[in-house]
Design a protein around this motif. Structure first.
Motif, short mmCIF file in Angstrom:
data_model
loop_
_atom_site.label_atom_id
_atom_site.label_comp_id
_atom_site.label_asym_id
_atom_site.label_seq_id
_atom_site.Cartn_x
_atom_site.Cartn_y
_atom_site.Cartn_z
N CYS A 1 0.87 -1.19 0.00
CA CYS A 1 0.00 0.00 0.00
C CYS A 1 0.90 1.23 0.00
O CYS A 1 1.69 1.43 0.95
CB CYS A 1 -0.88 0.04 1.23
SG CYS A 1 -2.01 -1.35 1.32
N GLU A 2 0.80 2.05 -1.02
CA GLU A 2 1.61 3.26 -1.13
C GLU A 2 0.66 4.45 -1.24
O GLU A 2 -0.17 4.51 -2.14
CB GLU A 2 2.53 3.16 -2.36
CG GLU A 2 3.19 4.46 -2.77
CD GLU A 2 3.91 5.20 -1.65
OE1 GLU A 2 4.77 4.59 -1.00
OE2 GLU A 2 3.59 6.39 -1.41
N LYS A 3 0.82 5.39 -0.32
CA LYS A 3 -0.15 6.51 -0.29
C LYS A 3 -0.02 7.43 -1.49
O LYS A 3 -0.98 8.09 -1.88
CB LYS A 3 0.00 7.31 1.02
CG LYS A 3 1.34 8.00 1.19
CD LYS A 3 1.38 8.69 2.56
CE LYS A 3 2.76 9.18 2.93
NZ LYS A 3 3.43 10.07 2.01
N GLU B 1 9.00 9.42 -2.32
CA GLU B 1 9.70 10.14 -1.24
C GLU B 1 11.20 9.86 -1.33
O GLU B 1 11.79 10.01 -2.40
CB GLU B 1 9.03 9.83 0.10
CG GLU B 1 7.58 10.36 0.07
CD GLU B 1 6.83 10.39 1.38
OE1 GLU B 1 7.30 9.82 2.37
OE2 GLU B 1 5.74 11.02 1.40
N SER C 1 13.16 7.44 -1.79
CA SER C 1 13.79 6.47 -2.69
C SER C 1 14.07 7.00 -4.09
O SER C 1 14.84 6.39 -4.83
CB SER C 1 12.96 5.19 -2.74
OG SER C 1 13.04 4.53 -1.50
N ASN D 1 17.29 10.50 -3.50
CA ASN D 1 18.63 10.38 -2.90
C ASN D 1 19.74 10.56 -3.93
O ASN D 1 19.49 10.74 -5.11
CB ASN D 1 18.74 9.04 -2.17
CG ASN D 1 18.59 7.87 -3.11
OD1 ASN D 1 19.47 7.58 -3.89
ND2 ASN D 1 17.44 7.19 -3.05
N ARG E 1 30.63 2.66 6.24
CA ARG E 1 29.45 2.12 6.94
C ARG E 1 29.73 1.77 8.38
O ARG E 1 30.84 1.34 8.73
CB ARG E 1 28.98 0.84 6.25
CG ARG E 1 28.36 1.05 4.92
CD ARG E 1 26.87 0.99 5.01
NE ARG E 1 26.27 1.37 3.73
CZ ARG E 1 24.98 1.55 3.56
NH1 ARG E 1 24.15 1.41 4.57
NH2 ARG E 1 24.51 1.89 2.40
N VAL F 1 19.27 18.40 -2.61
CA VAL F 1 20.07 17.91 -3.74
C VAL F 1 19.80 18.79 -4.95
O VAL F 1 18.72 19.38 -5.07
CB VAL F 1 19.63 16.47 -4.10
CG1 VAL F 1 20.54 15.85 -5.16
CG2 VAL F 1 19.58 15.57 -2.90
N ARG G 1 0.32 13.16 0.45
CA ARG G 1 0.50 12.01 -0.45
C ARG G 1 1.97 11.78 -0.75
O ARG G 1 2.46 10.67 -0.77
CB ARG G 1 -0.20 12.27 -1.79
CG ARG G 1 -1.69 12.26 -1.71
CD ARG G 1 -2.21 10.87 -2.00
NE ARG G 1 -3.64 10.83 -1.79
CZ ARG G 1 -4.29 9.78 -1.36
NH1 ARG G 1 -3.65 8.66 -1.07
NH2 ARG G 1 -5.59 9.82 -1.20
N ASP H 1 14.75 9.37 7.33
CA ASP H 1 14.19 8.75 8.55
C ASP H 1 15.33 8.31 9.46
O ASP H 1 15.84 7.20 9.34
CB ASP H 1 13.28 7.57 8.19
CG ASP H 1 13.95 6.57 7.23
OD1 ASP H 1 14.95 6.94 6.58
OD2 ASP H 1 13.48 5.42 7.14
N HIS I 1 21.03 6.18 4.42
CA HIS I 1 21.82 5.30 3.56
C HIS I 1 21.08 4.00 3.26
O HIS I 1 21.67 2.93 3.22
CB HIS I 1 23.21 5.06 4.15
CG HIS I 1 23.23 4.90 5.64
ND1 HIS I 1 23.39 5.94 6.52
CD2 HIS I 1 23.07 3.81 6.41
CE1 HIS I 1 23.35 5.51 7.75
NE2 HIS I 1 23.15 4.21 7.72
N GLY I 2 19.78 4.11 2.98
CA GLY I 2 18.96 2.91 2.73
C GLY I 2 18.82 2.55 1.27
O GLY I 2 18.30 1.47 0.95
#
Ligand SMILES: Cc1cc2nc3c(=O)[nH]c(=O)nc-3n(C[C@H](O)[C@H](O)[C@H](O)COP(=O)(O)OP(=O)(O)OC[C@H]3O[C@@H](n4cnc5c(N)ncnc54)[C@H](O)[C@@H]3O)c2cc1C
Length: 441
Positions: free
Chosen positions: A46-48, A54, A56, A59, A68, A238, A330, A369, A396-397
């Motif tokens: 489910c993606e609002k 956002e 992803s 970046n 790391r 960015v 959204r 986050d 860093h995801g």
């Protein structure tokens, strides 16, 4: 506005039930969906807003092992193997190239800082090493400044954020996952002390497992079922330029600017040092959790005041008569910090004059986050069976995303995990564990 993102076909209809519901169509949610679907599990994302709307897609696109936290090294090693085979995994080119990454050192303290990481990483340092002189100059064609040295990892690379998560999502759809767009999850439901499903803006979906992969929203969602997840949103900005003839092919960070070459020939440029936290009720709620990282990183976090209750994270998730805050927002689209971006570009131009006169095509920002130890949570929640959290990637995801999705899928199904998940357990934030962030950039 964020950068243009590759589309994912809409049209999957909302089922009444599924084995697993994933909240969030960022790189973590769609990667988990791909691996769950490949295991034969019925899974709904489910993606609002839209996939990768956002963080992803916003970046830098770095896929790096270098720098790391040691706790993340086994997982990023697996992730980089996956990136190497991503075309085979998703059936298309998402721009992954092993162009190498540099941390440029301006002085001896930078050298010592980065050399220390190589020592700490031990066997995981692999091909990361300190370089200087000719070896460094060869990696920076056209540079008008000589840096003291650099930490270099030739096997690190970059991929295109606007392509990667959508391609993974389409592969997940082909494997049988349903991806519901403009489908906000308003609440997680529980029954007899365990998760029983979700309520979306279009109605309920029953499921025995719910994965919270909601990026900066995850803490809010968890709070609605009484789970305390310390997480704060940090705004990072960015810019991208038009195509540049010449200039370095890889990516680099140093005090004052960071860059990486894009598949379209331009550069993604950022300041890379300063980010902003907009003070909201969570700032007070989680103040003590974040005190250790704040006392170390305070120079790189600017505080912004105003809109304490009116910003995205200031409101109660439920809005009377308007559905939920997830529908109101959204797609989080914060204003970029223009002055630091312009300064970063100017700093880069001084080193690479080839950038002079190249147009800036776009600027944007995203909310990161962050967790108190800058390491994600990829974990079931002992006190609420059926709830799995995959969030808090702390800036860093993207690079670690495919492997984090695979680990999440393993945790859901109880299969042998891709890597030991202990370092990512949720309970470290509620059992008195002291949080020790150890990452650099
Ligand atoms: C400027 C910037 C630069 C970065 N650079 C890098 C980098 O170079 N390399 C790297 O590895 N990482 C980088 N990152 C971090 C990386 O982008 C994130 O860690 C990663 O994208 C997180 O993915 P995610 O799926 O967890 O979250 P997101 O991509 O934020 O996805 C979460 C999704 O959940 C959805 N959602 C939330 N709540 C609900 C709800 N209630 N119902 C339905 N949907 C919901 C949101 O709409 C969103 O699409 C950067 C981040 C930023 C902002």
């Amino acid at each position: 506005m964020g950068p243009p993102v590759d589309p994912v076909p809409a049209g999957d209809s909302q089922p009444k039930s599924a084995d697993v519901v994933i909240v969030g169509g960022g790189i973590i949610g769609v990667s988990a969906a791909l691996f769950l679907a490949r295991k034969g599990i019925s899974v709904v994302v489910c993606e609002k807003g839209h996939v990768a709307g956002e963080q992803s897609s916003r970046n830098w696109g770095w896929c790096r092992r270098m720098g790391r936290d040691p706790r993340e090294l086994p997982l990023i090693v697996e992730a980089l193997k996956m990136w190497g085979g991503i075309e085979e995994l998703v059936g298309e080119d998402v721009g992954f190239r092993r162009t190498g990454i540099l941390y440029l050192c301006q002085d001896e303290s930078d050298v010592e800082h980065h050399a220390e990481w190589v020592r700490r990483a031990g066997d995981y340092a692999l091909d990361s090493k300190m370089i200087e002189g000719r070896a460094l100059a060869d990696l920076m064609p056209g540079a008008q400044k000589t840096f003291r040295a650099a930490l270099h990892t030739p096997s690190d690379g970059r991929a295109e954020p606007q392509k990667a998560a959508p391609a993974i999502a389409r592969a997940a759809q082909r494997a049988g996952a349903r991806i519901l767009l403009r489908c906000a999850v308003r609440e997680i439901e529980t029954e007899a002390g365990r998760v029983s499903g979700v309520v979306t803006e279009n109605g309920p979906i029953r499921a025995s497992t719910v994965v919270v992969a909601g990026g900066a929203w995850s803490s809010h969602l968890c709070r609605s079922v009484g789970i305390r997840l310390p997480q704060l949103a940090v705004r990072s900005s960015v810019m991208r330029t038009g195509p540049v003839e010449g200039g370095p092919d890889g990516a680099a960070w140093t005090e004052g600017f960071a860059y990486r070459k894009r598949l379209d020939g331009g550069y993604t440029i950022a300041d890379g040092t300063i980010s902003y936290h907009h003070v909201n009720p969570d700032s007070f709620r989680y103040f003590t959790d974040f005190l250790p990282i704040l006392s170390r990183e305070w120079r790189s976090i600017g505080l912004r005041f105003g809109d304490f209750l009116g910003g995205p994270f200031g409101l109660s998730p439920r809005l009377e008569g308007e559905g939920s805050v997830y529908e109101r927002h959204r797609t989080l689209d914060p204003e970029p910090a223009v002055a630091p971006l312009e300064a970063a570009r100017a700093n880069m131009e001084k080193v690479f004059p080839v950038l002079k006169g190249v147009p800036t095509l776009q600027r944007w920002a995203g909310f990161i986050d962050a967790t108190p130890d800058a390491v994600p949570v990829i974990s079931p929640v002992k006190s609420l069976p059926g709830l799995v959290i995959a969030t808090g990637f702390s800036g860093h995801g993207f690079g670690i995303g495919p492997a984090a999705g695979r680990l999440t899928a393993d945790i859901v199904t109880g299969d042998t995990p891709l890597v030991a998940p202990t370092a990512f357990r949720y309970e470290r934030f509620i059992d008195g564990t002291r949080h020790r962030p150890t990452t650099g950039v």
